[in-house]
Design a protein around this motif. Structure first.
Motif, PDB file in Angstrom:
ATOM      1  N   VAL A 130       0.888  -1.171   0.000  1.00 22.37           N
ATOM      2  CA  VAL A 130       0.000   0.000   0.000  1.00 22.37           C
ATOM      3  C   VAL A 130       0.928   1.223   0.000  1.00 22.37           C
ATOM      4  O   VAL A 130       1.449   1.607   1.043  1.00 22.37           O
ATOM      5  CB  VAL A 130      -0.917   0.012   1.240  1.00 22.37           C
ATOM      6  N   PRO A 131       1.166   1.832  -1.154  1.00 22.29           N
ATOM      7  CA  PRO A 131       2.231   2.843  -1.271  1.00 22.29           C
ATOM      8  C   PRO A 131       1.815   4.222  -0.776  1.00 22.29           C
ATOM      9  O   PRO A 131       1.761   5.199  -1.536  1.00 22.29           O
ATOM     10  CB  PRO A 131       2.508   2.855  -2.771  1.00 22.29           C
ATOM     11  N   VAL A 132       1.557   4.332   0.521  1.00 20.95           N
ATOM     12  CA  VAL A 132       1.086   5.615   1.048  1.00 20.95           C
ATOM     13  C   VAL A 132       2.164   6.691   0.973  1.00 20.95           C
ATOM     14  O   VAL A 132       1.856   7.883   0.948  1.00 20.95           O
ATOM     15  CB  VAL A 132       0.544   5.480   2.490  1.00 20.95           C
ATOM     16  N   GLY A 133       3.446   6.275   0.928  1.00 19.43           N
ATOM     17  CA  GLY A 133       4.516   7.255   0.732  1.00 19.43           C
ATOM     18  C   GLY A 133       4.388   7.953  -0.617  1.00 19.43           C
ATOM     19  O   GLY A 133       4.569   9.172  -0.728  1.00 19.43           O
ATOM     20  N   LYS A 134       4.062   7.192  -1.653  1.00 22.51           N
ATOM     21  CA  LYS A 134       3.861   7.779  -2.982  1.00 22.51           C
ATOM     22  C   LYS A 134       2.584   8.620  -3.008  1.00 22.51           C
ATOM     23  O   LYS A 134       2.509   9.632  -3.721  1.00 22.51           O
ATOM     24  CB  LYS A 134       3.820   6.684  -4.041  1.00 22.51           C
ATOM     25  N   MET A 135       1.588   8.222  -2.218  1.00 22.83           N
ATOM     26  CA  MET A 135       0.378   9.031  -2.105  1.00 22.83           C
ATOM     27  C   MET A 135       0.713  10.387  -1.493  1.00 22.83           C
ATOM     28  O   MET A 135       0.242  11.431  -1.964  1.00 22.83           O
ATOM     29  CB  MET A 135      -0.672   8.287  -1.279  1.00 22.83           C
ATOM     30  N   PHE A 136       1.534  10.370  -0.436  1.00 26.40           N
ATOM     31  CA  PHE A 136       1.990  11.635   0.158  1.00 26.40           C
ATOM     32  C   PHE A 136       2.694  12.487  -0.882  1.00 26.40           C
ATOM     33  O   PHE A 136       2.420  13.690  -1.009  1.00 26.40           O
ATOM     34  CB  PHE A 136       2.934  11.360   1.333  1.00 26.40           C
ATOM     35  N   PHE A 137       3.608  11.885  -1.633  1.00 27.71           N
ATOM     36  CA  PHE A 137       4.392  12.652  -2.599  1.00 27.71           C
ATOM     37  C   PHE A 137       3.508  13.302  -3.661  1.00 27.71           C
ATOM     38  O   PHE A 137       3.759  14.435  -4.076  1.00 27.71           O
ATOM     39  CB  PHE A 137       5.442  11.761  -3.274  1.00 27.71           C
ATOM     40  N   GLU A 138       2.485  12.595  -4.101  1.00 27.13           N
ATOM     41  CA  GLU A 138       1.616  13.150  -5.136  1.00 27.13           C
ATOM     42  C   GLU A 138       0.619  14.159  -4.580  1.00 27.13           C
ATOM     43  O   GLU A 138       0.215  15.095  -5.285  1.00 27.13           O
ATOM     44  CB  GLU A 138       0.860  12.029  -5.856  1.00 27.13           C
ATOM     45  N   LEU A 139       0.218  13.987  -3.316  1.00 27.22           N
ATOM     46  CA  LEU A 139      -0.809  14.857  -2.751  1.00 27.22           C
ATOM     47  C   LEU A 139      -0.260  16.118  -2.099  1.00 27.22           C
ATOM     48  O   LEU A 139      -0.731  17.230  -2.396  1.00 27.22           O
ATOM     49  CB  LEU A 139      -1.629  14.074  -1.721  1.00 27.22           C
ATOM     50  N   ALA A 140       0.711  15.972  -1.197  1.00 26.39           N
ATOM     51  CA  ALA A 140       1.146  17.119  -0.387  1.00 26.39           C
ATOM     52  C   ALA A 140       1.627  18.305  -1.227  1.00 26.39           C
ATOM     53  O   ALA A 140       1.225  19.449  -0.962  1.00 26.39           O
ATOM     54  CB  ALA A 140       2.211  16.678   0.610  1.00 26.39           C
ATOM     55  N   PRO A 141       2.476  18.117  -2.244  1.00 26.24           N
ATOM     56  CA  PRO A 141       2.881  19.278  -3.056  1.00 26.24           C
ATOM     57  C   PRO A 141       1.713  19.934  -3.779  1.00 26.24           C
ATOM     58  O   PRO A 141       1.712  21.156  -4.000  1.00 26.24           O
ATOM     59  CB  PRO A 141       3.884  18.677  -4.044  1.00 26.24           C
ATOM     60  N   ARG A 142       0.718  19.142  -4.162  1.00 27.80           N
ATOM     61  CA  ARG A 142      -0.467  19.720  -4.805  1.00 27.80           C
ATOM     62  C   ARG A 142      -1.236  20.596  -3.822  1.00 27.80           C
ATOM     63  O   ARG A 142      -1.735  21.672  -4.176  1.00 27.80           O
ATOM     64  CB  ARG A 142      -1.363  18.612  -5.361  1.00 27.80           C
TER      65      ARG A 142
END
Length: 277
Positions: A130-142
């Motif tokens: 469950v790649p929540v780290g990649k979810m953070f990367f895609e969401l937080a900067p947006r």
């Protein structure tokens, strides 16, 4: 008040979109009005820039653990370290976390935020499974690139507010730890279907009212659709909307005092009780 629950993914596409449950909160009744299916980040970015007054809960980590930020000597502000990660690009971000983990002792390779410990959630550093780290990367900067009000992490006077939610907490409060979903067809079992049917049935129950102060109003067609949603992207968006609705009339968006401003918080009544006790 318009309430939106979002089931997020790090790679939106036709078979696994970002799903938004658009609802209207009327007193203690939350009415599901529309489901938005966003198959690319382009349309998600447009969604984040919709004008008006709304409160949105997104099921994805907005932040990273303090220990990681300090160990990497990143800026000690949410805006600062999110910008630093964004400048790495996703490949650089993944390489950074992989290199960091290699130098950590066994059992300490993926740190938890304080709220992750309390919610029994996985680390926002996790890149695989469950790649929540990649979810953070895609969401937080947006989120950083908008003027949206982000309580604790980046407050603004904007009439549009986003909070981090964790839909599994709503499911746990209603059906315990019974598994109700799977993206793998072979794992979409009868037991999961029964758990899902029980979960949908309880969305209008007094048990939900007792925990979250609201009930979710659904048509019969919507109930059938949610019960048949084997991947549960739509159902999880509805659960996210429930947590978001709970936040609406709560002081400081339901966030306890003295929360770490680098790490932020999850919107859920069970977590508020735990930290206050």
């Amino acid at each position: 008040m318009q309430i939106i629950g979002v089931d997020f993914t790090s790679r939106p596409r036709k078979t696994k979109p970002i799903v938004c449950a658009v609802c209207e909160l009327k007193g203690e009744r939350l009415e599901l009005q529309e489901m938005k299916v966003l198959e690319s980040f382009t349309v998600f970015d447009d969604f984040l820039n919709i004008k008006g007054e709304w409160l949105c809960g997104i099921d994805a980590p907005f932040s990273q653990p303090r220990k990681l930020i300090e160990d990497l000597n990143l800026p000690l502000s949410w805006s600062g370290y999110v910008k630093a990660f964004a400048e790495m690009g996703q490949e650089g971000f993944v390489e950074c976390l992989n290199a960091y983990r290699e130098n950590q002792p066994s059992g300490q390779k993926e740190h938890l935020r304080e709220v992750d410990k309390r919610a029994k959630a996985i680390s926002p550093m996790k890149l695989y499974g469950v790649p929540v780290g990649k979810m953070f990367f895609e969401l937080a900067p947006r989120l950083l690139g908008t003027s949206l009000n982000i309580p604790i992490l980046r407050p603004t006077p904007d009439t549009r507010t986003v909070v981090e939610v964790y839909s599994s907490l709503v499911a746990r409060s209603l059906i315990g730890r019974r598994s109700y979903k799977s993206d793998v067809k072979e794992q979409q079992t009868r037991a999961r279907a029964e758990a899902r049917a029980d979960l949908v049935r309880m969305l209008g129950s007094s048990k939900l009212q007792d925990s979250y102060g609201i009930t979710l109003t659904l048509t019969q067609k919507q109930r059938v659709s949610l019960a048949n949603d084997t991947k549960c992207d739509v159902l999880d968006a509805c659960l996210a909307a429930i947590q978001t609705a709970w936040v609406h009339h709560r002081e400081n968006f339901g966030i306890p005092e003295n929360v770490d401003r680098l790490e932020g918080w999850l919107a859920d009544p069970s977590l508020r009780l735990k930290i206050e006790n």
